[in-house]
Design a protein around this motif. Sequence first.
Motif: not given
Length: 429
Positions: A206-227
């Motif tokens: 499912g991840i490969l078919d839909h070309q999703f990307n893994f997130p990183a975790f940082n308690n001081n950041a909230f950044n979504l690119q091209n969501f």
Amino acid sequence: MLKVYDLSLEDDILPLFNYTNSGESESLLKQIINKPLGSISEIHDRQQIIQALILNWDVLEAFSYQRLDYREVKNFLDDVASKRIVLETRQLKAFIKFTYDDSWRQQLRSRSVQVINFFHKLSSCFFSRLSIAFFPASFQTHLQVVKGFINKLSIEQQAELVAQQKFNLKATVHFSQKLDKLTPEEVSALWNSLAAVEAYISITKGILDHQFNFPAFNNNAFNLQNFYHPLLRDPVKNSLRLASNDNVVLLTGPNMSGKSTMLRAVSLCVYLAHIGFAVPASAAVIPYFDTISIAINTNDSLQDGYSHFMAEVKNLKAVVHEINSGKSCFAIFDELFRGTNSDDALDITATTIKGLAKYNNCYFFISTHLLGLKKTTSIQGVKQLSIGCTLNNDLPVFTYRLQPGWSELKIGRILFEKEGIPEMLQSEV
């Protein structure tokens, strides 16, 4: 606290990842999707499993088997291990029984060959070709259980006899002796491990078919690119970057501009990240949240006797209780307090925004049509965003683009008049 009913996980999200062949694998996949992980280390562990499967994807891309074969093999091995089917393992008695009971001999040989062929395909096409070292120890155990079971039954040697048409009466008895040594615990462990492997292969596909990307975790950041929301056919992709002190996001835009869809897309990225999945965005960096609450379709609760407004109040109270206990929180409130009159709604929403803005390590998204809330821009911790819409010949043109600032565009009256309702109401009866 976990409130994510409005994401419609099993109806909308499960199909994005469900390529399973068995009911056991599908059931496990549902459990995985419905349960966020308890720590960042658990999330990283699951990400590592999926990434290891991606590294082995040239082997696993064609993973499949026939549902009927699986069911018949499973039923047969379960019956053998539990002694519901008793096999004659003493060679002389077996020969005598087979001589006088040809139908049983044919049935046992057929079932044995089905078991051999089923596991031979899994072994030769997939499990024997995997690079196990890529996987974390927790998942290596599942792979070793399946491979150990295949080795215990000497599947490769049995498959060679079948291929050479040498799986005769003697070979059937020898294989029966191996089957007879199986315990219910071994067989149960096999099916559990096979279901786990298949569920994760399904997630990876499912991840490969839909070309999703893994997130990183940082308690001081909230950044979504091209969501975006993956259920949209041609989605407009947006980006969102919040500072650590942007605790409340106030989202405005006219009806039909896509506010609810935007909130669902953001929520889905956060939720999928917390179950260790890749997300529908080109890149994502988000905090780890102890509490996730999504209120997009808050309705009356007939069972509890709550009105729409009271349901909103109870939901907000539960969220505040969580954050007051020291938990980090991600919460969505779509058109908060629309269940009461506009004066009350304006007053208590402003109070809510001011209160929520003081909580660090939390992010609250609130959509609204209440123009009086524009003054909250002066409150520290509040970020105002809107969804673009313009008028062309008095008709709204929606861009579905997220942009800074407040939207004051009113299209209700325009659409009302475009439909000719005022004239209709003035006509004589």
